[in-house]
Design a protein around this motif. Structure first.
Motif, PDB file in Angstrom:
ATOM      1  N   ASP A 597       0.784  -1.217  -0.049  1.00  0.00           N
ATOM      2  CA  ASP A 597       0.009   0.077   0.117  1.00  0.00           C
ATOM      3  C   ASP A 597       0.807   1.374   0.065  1.00  0.00           C
ATOM      4  OD1 ASP A 597      -2.157   1.355  -0.169  1.00  0.00           O
ATOM      5  OD2 ASP A 597      -2.869   0.900   1.893  1.00  0.00           O
ATOM      6  N   VAL A 598       0.421   2.336  -0.684  1.00  0.00           N
ATOM      7  CA  VAL A 598       1.076   3.498  -0.662  1.00  0.00           C
ATOM      8  C   VAL A 598       0.072   4.666  -0.610  1.00  0.00           C
ATOM      9  CG1 VAL A 598       2.481   5.278  -1.997  1.00  0.00           C
ATOM     10  CG2 VAL A 598       2.995   2.810  -2.218  1.00  0.00           C
ATOM     11  N   LEU A 599       0.319   5.246   0.457  1.00  0.00           N
ATOM     12  CA  LEU A 599      -0.802   6.118   0.835  1.00  0.00           C
ATOM     13  C   LEU A 599      -0.658   7.753   0.638  1.00  0.00           C
ATOM     14  CD1 LEU A 599      -0.681   3.706   3.299  1.00  0.00           C
ATOM     15  CD2 LEU A 599      -2.771   4.789   3.894  1.00  0.00           C
ATOM     16  N   VAL A 600       0.527   7.890  -0.078  1.00  0.00           N
ATOM     17  CA  VAL A 600       0.867   9.382  -0.398  1.00  0.00           C
ATOM     18  C   VAL A 600       1.265   9.594  -1.945  1.00  0.00           C
ATOM     19  CG1 VAL A 600       1.349  10.358   1.871  1.00  0.00           C
ATOM     20  CG2 VAL A 600       3.209   8.917   0.515  1.00  0.00           C
ATOM     21  N   ALA A 601       1.217  10.750  -2.362  1.00  0.00           N
ATOM     22  CA  ALA A 601       1.936  11.015  -3.711  1.00  0.00           C
ATOM     23  C   ALA A 601       2.839  12.071  -3.830  1.00  0.00           C
ATOM     24  CB  ALA A 601       0.635  11.503  -4.681  1.00  0.00           C
ATOM     25  N   GLN A 610       2.998  10.352  10.276  1.00  0.00           N
ATOM     26  CA  GLN A 610       1.928  10.028   9.363  1.00  0.00           C
ATOM     27  C   GLN A 610       2.432   8.821   8.403  1.00  0.00           C
ATOM     28  OE1 GLN A 610       0.999  12.911   6.307  1.00  0.00           O
ATOM     29  NE2 GLN A 610       0.081  11.525   5.002  1.00  0.00           N
ATOM     30  N   LEU A 611       1.352   7.702   8.339  1.00  0.00           N
ATOM     31  CA  LEU A 611       1.438   6.415   7.513  1.00  0.00           C
ATOM     32  C   LEU A 611       1.786   6.737   6.104  1.00  0.00           C
ATOM     33  CD1 LEU A 611       1.617   3.330   7.572  1.00  0.00           C
ATOM     34  CD2 LEU A 611      -0.988   3.493   7.266  1.00  0.00           C
ATOM     35  N   LEU A 612       2.780   6.361   5.736  1.00  0.00           N
ATOM     36  CA  LEU A 612       3.110   6.533   4.257  1.00  0.00           C
ATOM     37  C   LEU A 612       2.971   5.294   3.358  1.00  0.00           C
ATOM     38  CD1 LEU A 612       6.299   8.837   4.796  1.00  0.00           C
ATOM     39  CD2 LEU A 612       3.877   9.553   4.531  1.00  0.00           C
ATOM     40  N   LEU A 624       5.093   1.860   7.636  1.00  0.00           N
ATOM     41  CA  LEU A 624       6.120   3.027   7.731  1.00  0.00           C
ATOM     42  C   LEU A 624       5.755   4.183   7.684  1.00  0.00           C
ATOM     43  CD1 LEU A 624       8.242   1.118   5.210  1.00  0.00           C
ATOM     44  CD2 LEU A 624       8.055   0.616   7.633  1.00  0.00           C
ATOM     45  N   LYS A 625       6.243   5.168   8.674  1.00  0.00           N
ATOM     46  CA  LYS A 625       5.559   6.342   8.883  1.00  0.00           C
ATOM     47  C   LYS A 625       6.657   7.433   8.646  1.00  0.00           C
ATOM     48  CE  LYS A 625       2.202   4.405  12.227  1.00  0.00           C
ATOM     49  NZ  LYS A 625       1.687   4.654  13.573  1.00  0.00           N
ATOM     50  N   SER A 626       6.248   8.635   8.529  1.00  0.00           N
ATOM     51  CA  SER A 626       7.366   9.756   8.158  1.00  0.00           C
ATOM     52  C   SER A 626       7.949  10.111   9.681  1.00  0.00           C
ATOM     53  CB  SER A 626       6.528  11.086   7.608  1.00  0.00           C
ATOM     54  OG  SER A 626       7.353  12.054   7.624  1.00  0.00           O
ATOM     55  N   GLY A 627       9.153  10.445   9.558  1.00  0.00           N
ATOM     56  CA  GLY A 627       9.897  10.779  10.723  1.00  0.00           C
ATOM     57  C   GLY A 627       9.956  12.436  10.926  1.00  0.00           C
TER      58      GLY A 627
END
Length: 653
Positions: A597-601, A610-612, A624-627
């Motif tokens: 799954d990819v939840l961003v563009a 945020q889950l990316l 995997l989330k943003s640091g």
């Protein structure tokens, strides 16, 4: 009923090896199946015949029913043993075997289908009079219905994948505001893992024991139970330690749980090996959890206290023979305990690990059994479960079994991949565990800050040993330049020993014919290398002799210091880095795996936490989330991509 001659094992790893051991001992021929990733695996090497059934991905190999049936046809196998996992609880597979006139070593397709659905099996258990926990097992699966039912049940509650197992698709929800997000992730994991996103909800029992009963039935209507197992020591809803019998079991409670398990088995006319799992609360009340229509990972502890071979019983039942014992003849002797050896890093939230086995030497001794599928040089891939094997011990008492098991865990050498051995040793040596006082919440309650859940940092003695090994390697490569022949031999050599991002200075002074004098962090060690052959070394350190397993290769040292391995580097000649970035928006894969799954563009704003991206590896989904806060500058993956450990997935600016 058929007389079997050749058995295909539709599985891999330690369970395929274990089934072959019994089948071959009883005179049957065996056939292994393997994916491209498993071509050199031990289960392939010990089989009479082996067939490649496809690429590494399970959907194209171990879950590929036509390929497995074709392998059976081509080799003339007249029976298939599914092991556990993969197709072992797949009713379609059991039916396909029947249609192909191949004996499926397991229960009927109807029993598998019913008990494979947590929703339908719970309905059947309620009707059969088996105690069940409060929950929702209805057919309506929309968010509104599940939210309404969750309010009726109350929090905390468990979300469970109806077709699931092994912790996949399972979530503990403490508060109503977390429900919808947890439903989404549970559905996704269930769909990817089992092809079915149906869920059930159950009231969460806080810190119960997980106790299961081993059933066995034949085609003649006989159904018995072979005692119970306590499987309460768990992490992420997956079992870590199992033992038999349960430490707090009484004769009355055993009979009550056994009779409830028999009710469950009779409700589906059960044949073969099966397990009915219960949750047992502090008041002694137990509740149906699920029924596994297969052999369990933890079956060896039952074998050791009963003196029975459950795989041999499976083969006997598959040939139409009656069970060899009645309920009254079942005897439980002594105590057995098992740990699951995983390729994972407990210090990083049990993150699965991949790599190549540099050394493997199981510590076999009297009363110890080790089921594994490992061989040196073998790759641990991201495509399958992270369990490498099981270490099991039997003793006259629980304490004897525990003591034997602890020694076997500490002495089994595994180098090349990170494992959970330090955690296993810590669990087995914990006072609460020794007393038998534990529940499913044991690890979170007692091990949140335990040293075995912290990164394994080498101590001064281990760094001294590493410096000695690096010096020995250099001596062999350049015998004139070292080994006491240097003009400035009285001047110590300065080493820099590295582990991942860390580094430690070590001083070593070597005078010909004398022990090494090694200084680390103001500690001085007098070290003699008495023997070393590239695999084992005998060292005398400050007058005490010990044996160490090790492997060396081009400035790298894999060192075994029980109960765990260290991968140390000689960075003495490496330029010291000028500095490192304090923060980074670069997101790297924590292991080999597949992007599900990819939840961003690109160009979209993101916030810290945020889950990316969702990565799937070793049967689990890893969010995997943003640091940092920022904007997504570059996205380098898409759904379906296979990625490598440390590969850059995206960058946030």
């Amino acid at each position: 009923m058929p007389t079997l001659k050749k058995i295909l094992i539709a599985n891999r790893g330690e369970i395929a090896c274990r089934i072959q051991r019994t089948a071959q001992a009883l005179g049957y021929r065996t056939v292994a199946v393997f994916s491209d990733a498993d071509a050199e695996s031990l289960h392939v090497q010990i089989a009479d015949e082996a067939v490649n059934i496809g690429p590494a991905a399970v959907q194209h190999s171990y879950l590929n029913i036509p390929a497995i049936l074709d392998a059976a046809r081509r080799t003339g196998a007249d029976a298939i043993h599914p092991g556990y996992g993969f197709l072992s609880e797949n009713a379609e597979f059991a039916l396909a075997c029947q249609c192909a006139d191949i004996t499926f070593i397991g229960p009927s397709p109807e029993a598998i289908e019913l008990m494979g659905s947590k929703r339908l099996s719970k309905l059947a258990m309620l009707e059969a009079g088996v105690p069940c926990i409060k929950g929702y097992q209805g057919a309506e699966q929309d968010d509104a219905t599940l939210s309404r039912e969750a309010e009726r049940i109350g929090y905390p509650l468990m979300i469970k994948a109806s077709a699931g197992g092994g912790g996949r698709g399972m979530r503990l929800v403490q508060h109503a505001e977390d429900l919808l997000e947890q439903l989404r992730t549970a559905r996704s994991e269930a769909l990817h893992g089992f092809g079915n996103d149906e869920l059930i909800l159950e009231q969460a029992l806080i810190d119960p024991r997980h106790v299961e009963v081993q059933l066995f039935g034949d085609h003649h209507g006989h159904l018995i139970y072979l005692g119970e197992r306590d499987c309460s020591i768990q992490r992420r809803h997956q079992k870590v330690i199992e033992e038999a019998p349960c430490p707090i079991m009484t004769a009355d409670l055993r009979q009550a749980m056994g009779e409830a398990a028999l009710k469950a088995g009779r409700a589906v006319n059960y044949v073969g090996a099966g397990t009915v799992e219960f949750l047992l609360d502090a008041r002694g009340q137990f509740y149906f959890l699920e029924m596994n229509t297969r052999l369990q990972v933890e079956h060896p502890v039952t074998e050791l206290i009963t003196g029975l071979d459950l795989v041999a019983w499976q083969l006997r039942v598959a040939e139409g023979l009656p069970l060899p014992l009645s309920q009254e003849q079942v005897q439980l002797t002594g105590h057995a305990m098992e740990v699951r050896l995983y390729a994972e890093d407990p210090a990083r939230n049990f993150l699965p690990q991949t790599g190549r086995i540099a050394a493997w030497q199981p510590a076999l001794q009297e009363g110890v059994r080790i089921d594994h599928g490992l061989s040196e040089g073998q790759a641990v891939s991201p495509f399958y479960d992270s369990m490498l094997g099981k270490i099991i011990a039997h003793g006259a008492t629980r304490e004897e079994a525990r003591r034997k098991l602890l020694r076997a865990v500490q002495d089994s050498v595994l180098l090349g991949v990170q494992s959970n051995q330090r955690l296993l040793a810590g669990l087995l040596d914990h006072p609460q565990f020794i007393e038998g006082q534990f529940s499913t919440g044991f690890i979170p309650a007692w091990f949140s800050d335990h040293p075995c859940l912290q990164p394994h940092v080498p101590d001064a003695k281990e760094l001294a040993i590493a410096a000695a090994f690096f010096y020995q390697a250099a001596t062999l490569a350049h015998p004139v330049a070292l080994a006491g022949w240097r003009n400035n031999a009285s001047v110590p050599l300065n080493y820099r020993i590295g582990l991942e991002e860390q580094e430690w200075p070590v001083q070593l002074q070597a005078m010909r014919g004398e022990p090494y004098q090694i200084e680390v962090s103001a500690q001085v060690f007098e070290l003699n290398v008495l023997a070393c052959d590239g695999r084992w070394a005998t060292l005398e350190i400050n007058g005490i002799r010990q044996h160490y397993a090790y492997r060396m290769e081009a400035g790298q040292l894999w060192l075994w210091t029980r109960p765990g391995g260290l991968h140390l580097l000689d960075r003495t000649q490496t330029l010291i880095a000028g500095g490192t970035r304090v923060t980074s928006g670069t997101l790297k894969a924590p292991m080999d795996g597949a992007i599900v799954d990819v939840l961003v563009a690109e160009g979209s704003p993101v916030s810290k936490g945020q889950l990316l991206v969702v990565l799937e590896a070793m049967k689990m989904e890893h969010p995997l989330k943003s640091g940092i806060d920022g904007v997504l500058k570059r996205l380098q993956v898409q759904v379906g991509d296979q990625v490598k450990n440390r590969q850059i997935l995206l960058e946030v600016e």
